[in-house]
Design a protein around this motif. Structure first.
Motif, PDB file in Angstrom:
ATOM      1  N   SER A 403       0.867  -1.175   0.000  1.00 13.47           N
ATOM      2  CA  SER A 403       0.000   0.000   0.000  1.00 13.47           C
ATOM      3  C   SER A 403       0.904   1.226   0.000  1.00 13.47           C
ATOM      4  CB  SER A 403      -0.906   0.003   1.231  1.00 13.47           C
ATOM      5  OG  SER A 403      -1.641   1.195   1.301  1.00 13.47           O
ATOM      6  N   PRO A 404       1.098   1.863  -1.150  1.00 17.52           N
ATOM      7  CA  PRO A 404       1.992   3.031  -1.217  1.00 17.52           C
ATOM      8  C   PRO A 404       1.586   4.138  -0.246  1.00 17.52           C
ATOM      9  CG  PRO A 404       1.423   2.254  -3.418  1.00 17.52           C
ATOM     10  CD  PRO A 404       0.563   1.487  -2.462  1.00 17.52           C
ATOM     11  N   LEU A 405       0.269   4.359  -0.092  1.00 12.89           N
ATOM     12  CA  LEU A 405      -0.190   5.403   0.825  1.00 12.89           C
ATOM     13  C   LEU A 405       0.198   5.066   2.256  1.00 12.89           C
ATOM     14  CD1 LEU A 405      -1.737   7.991   1.411  1.00 12.89           C
ATOM     15  CD2 LEU A 405      -3.845   6.627   1.497  1.00 12.89           C
ATOM     16  N   MET A 406      -0.011   3.805   2.660  1.00 16.82           N
ATOM     17  CA  MET A 406       0.355   3.392   4.012  1.00 16.82           C
ATOM     18  C   MET A 406       1.853   3.529   4.233  1.00 16.82           C
ATOM     19  SD  MET A 406      -0.453   2.293   7.004  1.00 16.82           S
ATOM     20  CE  MET A 406      -2.133   1.690   6.907  1.00 16.82           C
ATOM     21  N   GLU A 407       2.649   3.148   3.254  1.00 18.57           N
ATOM     22  CA  GLU A 407       4.095   3.268   3.378  1.00 18.57           C
ATOM     23  C   GLU A 407       4.502   4.731   3.561  1.00 18.57           C
ATOM     24  OE1 GLU A 407       6.543   1.157   0.612  1.00 18.57           O
ATOM     25  OE2 GLU A 407       5.026  -0.374   0.287  1.00 18.57           O
ATOM     26  N   LYS A 408       3.847   5.627   2.821  1.00 15.44           N
ATOM     27  CA  LYS A 408       4.165   7.052   2.931  1.00 15.44           C
ATOM     28  C   LYS A 408       3.821   7.584   4.316  1.00 15.44           C
ATOM     29  CE  LYS A 408       3.382  11.434   0.490  1.00 15.44           C
ATOM     30  NZ  LYS A 408       2.667  12.075  -0.647  1.00 15.44           N
ATOM     31  N   ILE A 409       2.622   7.191   4.822  1.00 16.47           N
ATOM     32  CA  ILE A 409       2.188   7.629   6.154  1.00 16.47           C
ATOM     33  C   ILE A 409       3.158   7.125   7.216  1.00 16.47           C
ATOM     34  CG2 ILE A 409       0.396   7.363   7.899  1.00 16.47           C
ATOM     35  CD1 ILE A 409      -1.652   7.338   5.631  1.00 16.47           C
ATOM     36  N   LEU A 410       3.535   5.841   7.120  1.00 18.29           N
ATOM     37  CA  LEU A 410       4.435   5.262   8.116  1.00 18.29           C
ATOM     38  C   LEU A 410       5.813   5.909   8.056  1.00 18.29           C
ATOM     39  CD1 LEU A 410       3.534   1.457   7.889  1.00 18.29           C
ATOM     40  CD2 LEU A 410       2.964   3.055   9.721  1.00 18.29           C
ATOM     41  N   ARG A 411       6.246   6.255   6.858  1.00 16.70           N
ATOM     42  CA  ARG A 411       7.558   6.894   6.730  1.00 16.70           C
ATOM     43  C   ARG A 411       7.566   8.235   7.463  1.00 16.70           C
ATOM     44  NH1 ARG A 411       7.673   6.824   1.684  1.00 16.70           N
ATOM     45  NH2 ARG A 411       8.615   4.765   1.496  1.00 16.70           N
ATOM     46  N   TYR A 412       6.529   9.047   7.262  1.00 19.73           N
ATOM     47  CA  TYR A 412       6.433  10.333   7.957  1.00 19.73           C
ATOM     48  C   TYR A 412       6.239  10.126   9.464  1.00 19.73           C
ATOM     49  CZ  TYR A 412       6.089  12.875   3.520  1.00 19.73           C
ATOM     50  OH  TYR A 412       6.345  13.422   2.299  1.00 19.73           O
ATOM     51  N   TYR A 413       5.432   9.127   9.816  1.00 15.13           N
ATOM     52  CA  TYR A 413       5.142   8.854  11.227  1.00 15.13           C
ATOM     53  C   TYR A 413       6.419   8.486  11.980  1.00 15.13           C
ATOM     54  CZ  TYR A 413       3.242   6.395  15.305  1.00 15.13           C
ATOM     55  OH  TYR A 413       2.973   5.969  16.577  1.00 15.13           O
ATOM     56  N   LEU A 414       7.181   7.553  11.431  1.00 21.40           N
ATOM     57  CA  LEU A 414       8.404   7.109  12.099  1.00 21.40           C
ATOM     58  C   LEU A 414       9.419   8.236  12.184  1.00 21.40           C
ATOM     59  CD1 LEU A 414       8.783   3.554  10.497  1.00 21.40           C
ATOM     60  CD2 LEU A 414       8.049   4.102  12.821  1.00 21.40           C
ATOM     61  N   THR A 415       9.515   9.028  11.123  1.00 20.40           N
ATOM     62  CA  THR A 415      10.454  10.154  11.145  1.00 20.40           C
ATOM     63  C   THR A 415      10.081  11.167  12.231  1.00 20.40           C
ATOM     64  OG1 THR A 415      10.838   9.897   8.764  1.00 20.40           O
ATOM     65  CG2 THR A 415      11.462  11.998   9.763  1.00 20.40           C
ATOM     66  N   ALA A 416       8.769  11.459  12.321  1.00 19.63           N
ATOM     67  CA  ALA A 416       8.311  12.430  13.315  1.00 19.63           C
ATOM     68  C   ALA A 416       8.546  11.921  14.735  1.00 19.63           C
ATOM     69  CB  ALA A 416       6.826  12.735  13.101  1.00 19.63           C
ATOM     70  N   VAL A 417       8.226  10.658  14.982  1.00 22.72           N
ATOM     71  CA  VAL A 417       8.420  10.083  16.315  1.00 22.72           C
ATOM     72  C   VAL A 417       9.897  10.102  16.694  1.00 22.72           C
ATOM     73  CG1 VAL A 417       8.293   7.944  17.651  1.00 22.72           C
ATOM     74  CG2 VAL A 417       6.344   8.667  16.267  1.00 22.72           C
ATOM     75  N   PHE A 418      10.751   9.716  15.756  1.00 23.61           N
ATOM     76  CA  PHE A 418      12.189   9.677  16.038  1.00 23.61           C
ATOM     77  C   PHE A 418      12.730  11.079  16.353  1.00 23.61           C
ATOM     78  CE2 PHE A 418      16.642   9.717  14.699  1.00 23.61           C
ATOM     79  CZ  PHE A 418      17.133   8.647  15.436  1.00 23.61           C
ATOM     80  N   LEU A 419      12.347  12.070  15.537  1.00 25.17           N
ATOM     81  CA  LEU A 419      12.834  13.436  15.748  1.00 25.17           C
ATOM     82  C   LEU A 419      12.304  14.017  17.053  1.00 25.17           C
ATOM     83  CD1 LEU A 419      12.568  14.916  12.130  1.00 25.17           C
ATOM     84  CD2 LEU A 419      14.624  14.165  13.354  1.00 25.17           C
ATOM     85  N   LEU A 420      11.014  13.770  17.350  1.00 22.00           N
ATOM     86  CA  LEU A 420      10.446  14.293  18.592  1.00 22.00           C
ATOM     87  C   LEU A 420      11.088  13.633  19.807  1.00 22.00           C
ATOM     88  CD1 LEU A 420       6.648  14.507  17.669  1.00 22.00           C
ATOM     89  CD2 LEU A 420       8.176  16.423  18.197  1.00 22.00           C
ATOM     90  N   GLY A 421      11.298  12.314  19.738  1.00 27.50           N
ATOM     91  CA  GLY A 421      11.890  11.617  20.880  1.00 27.50           C
ATOM     92  C   GLY A 421      13.313  12.074  21.145  1.00 27.50           C
ATOM     93  N   ILE A 422      14.146  12.063  20.103  1.00 27.65           N
ATOM     94  CA  ILE A 422      15.539  12.474  20.260  1.00 27.65           C
ATOM     95  C   ILE A 422      15.622  13.979  20.566  1.00 27.65           C
ATOM     96  CG2 ILE A 422      17.761  12.671  19.114  1.00 27.65           C
ATOM     97  CD1 ILE A 422      16.987   9.821  19.837  1.00 27.65           C
ATOM     98  N   GLY A 423      14.813  14.774  19.848  1.00 23.69           N
ATOM     99  CA  GLY A 423      14.842  16.226  20.076  1.00 23.69           C
ATOM    100  C   GLY A 423      14.385  16.593  21.474  1.00 23.69           C
ATOM    101  N   GLY A 424      13.340  15.922  21.973  1.00 20.15           N
ATOM    102  CA  GLY A 424      12.859  16.206  23.322  1.00 20.15           C
ATOM    103  C   GLY A 424      13.893  15.873  24.367  1.00 20.15           C
ATOM    104  N   GLY A 425      14.573  14.724  24.199  1.00 21.28           N
ATOM    105  CA  GLY A 425      15.615  14.345  25.156  1.00 21.28           C
ATOM    106  C   GLY A 425      16.771  15.319  25.139  1.00 21.28           C
TER     107      GLY A 425
END
Length: 798
Positions: A403-425
């Protein structure tokens, strides 16, 4: 008038509502169940829909494999006093079916035990050796609508389902342990409590074992997905649970309680496995509703030695025997006698053809005749199996669902979570907070962002939608179906057996009502001993009356039914009267070839014409209305049948002439699918000649009961009409709205929860409370968006 079949609960077409049954088979079995005092079956069934039986209870099935299997078992264990049989069973759909089959077996002489597993469609029988007739039991099961088959080979789907069930049960125990031994700390247990260290250690071990048993399942799938450059829901699950476990392990080592999310890890894994098990169980149940059967024989007998040989060992020049009802594995020459063959499976032509000695039989032709003295037909192979067209058609095509749409959503989701987690710390660390506090912020972001709500809600959405289709006799077999069906822009239909009924229709069925019981009984016997589609059509039209008269007729009133390929069947009664049903102009006695005087077939008594039956190719119920609703999807007909027949059906369905293609080979069908719309097409078919087109289309649907394409299709259907297709597309839209609603809730939930984490206010107790609450809300949203009751079913039609 009922809206569903009284026996199988399949939705009725308007023309069927007066009788209350969808087919003659269901009516026959319903009466049989009541005649034998087994009405409790319907109390236990409780509205669960089952397979429409059609003419299955009346057909002749070859159970010789059962005798061979039992003989082999008894030869391997000569000293045993009991015999055991492990096999598969088609038709099991509910606890009522299990109860009925057990009752039928235990009333037999010598029966000891009957164990049935509905989810896998398997059956285990034990009986006293020498005191039970398993062949009679198999035939009795068939009359009640169940087919006994050999044990199913273990597939990767079945193995995955069993492993998932085992992992779910084990991780459930680990999750319970983790919750129980984490609770004292949430309730204020002091660090110097005597058992505090032991409680923490047990929680750690429970989470560790849950990671090894359940977490590894998601991590492995995510790893292989990333290797294939595919992002799916297992990726964020694997990442979230891994980071939560690593952070918790660090908190345990540093004695920092705010980092210890061991109970969260164990519970999260259990819930994710539960959601995946629900999804997999539904697919596995749909796969196991039908036997692993196909008209293509796994092996044939050598015509000279009588030894069995596998079809992939067949070489050019080999002489072999082909039983009636099975498919010619390789292009062959008829060596002896004459026989009738159906070419419908390979070219879509519904009319059987007659072949004489020396004539070529193409691979994929189905033998409709018994050989000489009711033996198998003698053939000579003209090619090796590896060069056979049928070998090419039977090759499975494994396609990865993306599902290209799902892959795109997950790509943005994982990037956002990673940046927020590392950035917050990092932000907390730069502000002067301790390393432990900064790590707590980072880990809490990763933990709270785990897609728990999506992991349980999306499988539920799939199951509710698939369950709705099951009530219409449609069974989804492959994952990611509902996201892919919304992308369909073009429909392809095979003609024979897909747009039309599987058998030709008797033009004037009322003429059967004019026969007395004796004539009807003789006609029913003639039809029951023939595989010819015209005989089967007459048998279906005789309905319940014909079946009852066959059962009631004393076997001494007939001597033997003879089949003469190319002519018909005949029988001689004890009084010497000769009855025959066959080609128009055949007197029922001569074995010489006869030129048909006109189409159809004739019933004769002592050579005198009793009646002439005429037939026509009939559309499936309400096919024209259904195709009209699907006009925006550009329906095409791809058929191997003659041009005039295909054009006639296309005219009845109001399909554009440039969308009608006839006289196609299997390669031609696949080429047209690739040329017109390979990425957004749905192909519906029923024969081996549709197999290559199945490989080319984006989504595929198969008519159930033919034994080949069901194993390749994304779904198969048992209903007599095609009205389920518009409903399927409407349901896909409702499924999409449910998914979007859950995504919107998850996004809002994660934004708020992550804000709490970044503020440093999140702790394991709050996370343990929020996780199940968010899952419950998500499940409720799905249940509200996808209808499952009868009232909701009515809304779909509006």
């Amino acid at each position: 008038m009922p809206d569903q079949c009284i026996h199988c609960e399949t939705p009725l077409e308007p023309s069927q509502k007066d009788s209350g049954f969808c087919c003659t088979g269901c009516e026959f079995v319903y009466q049989l169940i009541h005649d034998q005092g087994l009405e409790k079956f319907y109390d236990l069934k409780r509205g669960e829909n089952s397979t429409p039986l059609r003419d299955q209870p009346f057909q002749q099935y070859d159970f010789s494999w059962l005798e061979e299997s039992i003989a082999k078992y008894e030869a391997d264990s000569p000293d045993a006093v009991t015999t055991e049989f492990e096999g598969s069973l088609q038709g099991i759909s509910c606890i009522g079916c299990v109860w009925l089959v057990e009752k039928l077996f235990l009333r037999c002489d010598g029966a000891i035990r009957c164990d049935i597993i509905p989810t896998s469609g398997s059956i285990h029988l034990t009986w006293s050796r020498g005191h039970h007739d398993p062949l009679a039991f198999a035939q009795d099961l068939q009359r009640f609508g169940y087919l006994l088959g050999s044990a199913k080979s273990g597939s990767k789907h079945t193995g995955e389902f069993r492993q998932l069930g085992s992992r779910l049960g084990i991780c459930g125990a680990f999750a319970l342990n983790a919750m129980v031994f984490s609770l004292p700390r949430y309730l204020g247990m002091p660090d110097d409590f005597a058992f505090a260290g032991i409680f923490d250690l047990i929680t750690l071990l429970s989470a560790t074992l849950a990671m090894l048993v359940g977490g590894s399942w998601f991590i492995k799938r995510a790893y292989f997905g990333l290797r294939a450059k595919i992002l799916h829901m297992d990726t964020p699950i694997a990442l979230g649970v891994s980071l939560a476990y690593i952070g918790s392990l660090a908190g345990w080592i540093w004695h920092y309680d705010s980092l210890m999310y061991f109970d969260f890890v164990a519970i999260f894994i259990f819930l994710m496995l539960g959601g995946r098990w629900i999804q997999t169980a539904a697919l596995e149940r749909n796969r196991n509703r039908l036997l692993e059967q196909t008209p293509v024989p796994l092996n044939v007998k050598n015509a000279h030695s009588g030894e069995s040989m596998e079809i992939d060992a067949i070489q050019c020049g080999d002489h072999y025997l082909l039983p009636a009802g099975q498919t010619t594995p390789v292009s062959s020459v008829l060596a002896q006698g004459s026989a009738d063959f159906s070419l419908e499976w390979i070219n879509g032509e519904p009319d059987p053809v007659h072949r004489s000695p020396g004539m070529l039989i193409p691979a994929g032709a189905i033998n409709l005749s018994q050989g000489q003295e009711n033996l198998a037909t003698h053939l000579t192979a003209e090619e090796d199996w590896k060069n056979s067209l049928l070998a090419k058609l039977l090759q499975a095509s494994e396609q990865t669902s993306r599902s290209p749409l799902m892959e795109k959503i997950l790509r943005y989701y994982l990037t956002a979570v990673f940046l927020l987690g590392i950035g917050g710390g990092l932000a907390w660390s730069l502000s002067g907070a301790s390393l432990a506090t900064a790590a707590q912020v980072t880990i809490s972001v990763f933990v709270i962002s785990c897609p728990c709500a999506l992991g349980v809600a999306l499988p539920l959405a799939d199951e509710l939608a698939s369950g709705r289709m099951r009530t219409l006799g449609v069974f989804i077999r492959k994952p990611a179906f509902w996201s892919r069906i919304r992308q369909i822009k073009t429909l392809f239909f095979d003609k024979t057996g897909t747009l039309t009924m599987d058998l030709p229709e008797l033009v004037d069925a009322k003429q059967l009502d004019e026969f007395d019981d004796a004539t009807t009984a003789f006609l029913a016997h003639l039809c029951a001993h023939s595989r010819h589609p015209l005989s089967r059509s007459v048998m279906r039209s005789l309905g319940l009356r014909g079946q009852r008269l066959i059962t009631q007729t004393d076997s001494e009133t007939r001597i033997k039914v003879h089949e003469l390929p190319g002519l018909g069947t005949s029988m001689t009664t004890s009084s010497g009267t000769i009855w025959s049903l066959g080609k128009c102009g055949w007197d029922g006695v001569t074995s010489d070839p006869v030129q048909a005087t006109h189409a159809g077939c004739e019933l004769r008594c002592d050579g005198q014409l009793v009646t002439h039956f005429q037939f026509q190719e009939a559309l499936r119920p309400e096919a024209a209305e259904t195709l009209q609703q699907l006009h925006h999807l550009n329906p095409h007909i791809l058929s191997g049948d003659h041009n005039d027949r295909v054009n006639h059906i296309a005219h009845l369905l109001n399909i554009q002439p440039d969308h009608v293609h006839s006289g196609l080979s299997p390669d031609d069908k696949a080429a047209l699918v690739r040329q017109i719309d390979p990425n957004h097409s749905l192909f519906l078919g029923d024969g081996a000649n549709d197999s290559l087109a199945f490989d080319a289309a984006a989504i595929t649907g198969a008519v159930a009961g033919r034994g080949l394409l069901e194993a390749k299709a994304d779904f198969y259907f048992l209903s007599s009409g095609l009205h389920f297709i518009p409903t399927m597309f409407k349901l896909a839209q409702k499924h999409a709205r449910a998914v979007r609603t859950v995504f919107a809730f998850s996004l809002a939930y994660n934004l708020i929860a992550v804000a709490v984490c970044l503020a440093g206010l999140m702790n394991p107790l709050i996370a343990a409370i929020l996780m199940p609450l968010s899952s419950l809300v998500s499940l409720s949203l799905v249940a509200l968006k996808i209808p499952t009751n009868n009232r909701a079913n009515e809304l779909f039609a509006k």
